[in-house]
Design a protein around this motif. Sequence first.
Motif, PDB file in Angstrom:
ATOM      1  N   UNK A   1      53.042  57.901  72.081  1.00 50.43           N
ATOM      2  CA  UNK A   1      54.443  57.753  72.496  1.00 50.43           C
ATOM      3  C   UNK A   1      55.163  56.733  71.624  1.00 50.43           C
ATOM      4  N   UNK A   2      54.477  55.643  71.304  1.00 46.19           N
ATOM      5  CA  UNK A   2      55.096  54.639  70.427  1.00 46.19           C
ATOM      6  C   UNK A   2      55.400  55.238  69.056  1.00 46.19           C
ATOM      7  N   UNK A   3      54.469  56.026  68.529  1.00 47.48           N
ATOM      8  CA  UNK A   3      54.691  56.644  67.229  1.00 47.48           C
ATOM      9  C   UNK A   3      55.880  57.590  67.244  1.00 47.48           C
ATOM     10  N   UNK A   4      56.000  58.393  68.310  1.00 46.98           N
ATOM     11  CA  UNK A   4      57.134  59.311  68.422  1.00 46.98           C
ATOM     12  C   UNK A   4      58.451  58.553  68.514  1.00 46.98           C
ATOM     13  N   UNK A   5      58.455  57.456  69.256  1.00 45.81           N
ATOM     14  CA  UNK A   5      59.689  56.685  69.419  1.00 45.81           C
ATOM     15  C   UNK A   5      60.138  56.017  68.129  1.00 45.81           C
ATOM     16  N   UNK A   6      59.198  55.688  67.244  1.00 44.31           N
ATOM     17  CA  UNK A   6      59.589  55.138  65.940  1.00 44.31           C
ATOM     18  C   UNK A   6      60.461  56.151  65.201  1.00 44.31           C
ATOM     19  N   UNK A   7      60.065  57.412  65.261  1.00 45.38           N
ATOM     20  CA  UNK A   7      60.845  58.466  64.596  1.00 45.38           C
ATOM     21  C   UNK A   7      62.192  58.662  65.284  1.00 45.38           C
TER      22      UNK A   7
END
Length: 386
Positions: A53-59
């Motif tokens: 989820x953190x990785x997706x939110x970076x994008x």
Amino acid sequence: MKNVFKRLVTATALTATAGLAMAETQGVTDDEIVIGSVNDLSGIFAAVGVPAIKGANVVFDRVNAEGGVHGRTIRYVVEDNGYQMPRAMQGYNKLLNRDKVFAMLQSLGTPMNVAGFKLLDPKGIPNVAPLSAARQMLQEPMDNKFTSFSSYYDQARVGVKYLAAEFGGQSVCTMYLPTDFGKEILEGSHAGAEEAGITFAAETTHKPDETDFVGSLSKLKEEGCNIVTIALGVRQAITVVGTAKKMGLEDMKFLGTSASFLTVVAQVPGGVTDGFYAAASWQDLWARADEPAPAAFIEEYKAATGEDPVGFSMLGYAAAEMMVKALEAAGPDLTQESFIAAMETLDYQDDLVGNHMTFGPDDHQGADSVYVSVVDNGAWKMVYEE
């Protein structure tokens, strides 16, 4: 004059029709797209769900800061299922009926996704890049479902064949949660044993909160198991491998799938997991940290979160990038139908995960590769590719 008036009426009608179609597209307004996820932020697979989820939110944060997609920002709404079915269904109901999501991205858990399809499919809600590699993620109706990678079945099948050939193992066993997730890996283990011409000897089932595996490992030792496939929670997989070492079961080779292919598994202090294998459909992030795409991602992720990324941070980031590519290709008149058609046109090299991603009307699985890696001195090392 009459023709001019007629053209004006026709144009107005077309505009009204287009506006009505847009108004009827759930989760899409003039300035926003709502994407949902039912994930595990607190249960046995939180080590997967939280970084993804953190990785997706970076994008999404970067894309929103740059003006969004066709003038629309992305709102990513995540519900925690704790890897529990009742909480998962509460999450799906909230996202569909209150938040009115346009699509789902990175929902976690095989049984949770399968149950969620009963709510998603009637509305045609796309389910993209679920955090499950079960074959059921592409069950019929398949048109609104898209996966990124190869299945647990193929991962277990290929991993068993590799270990049998590499070490001469003659007997395969499986330790698993008796869920759709576990059964998928069990079936793949049976298939791998058959293809390798060796015996499938035994299986043990476990509860999600189980922590003592001495009895089960003793049983597998008595059955002569050389290769043991694992379909358990993250902490459980680590415990099994550590317990086996304490019991002196050096002849057993333990194999996980993508559910165990985590940075945290490799980095357990004291070398507990050294020698543990995992078959997954992407390449390890930190083994390629000096390559341009992984290096750029690591830098961006650290700047955005203040943390070092892990493997599933990379997967969440890659899945969000794929979602954005499809939203861009779908154009400004966004509907579920235009999004699905756009997903089916995607064909690109993803240097971050190390795979070529391609979709089509009859192919909703992005990549087919299986990579077998082993924990070596606290890091994943790739040893085989198929």
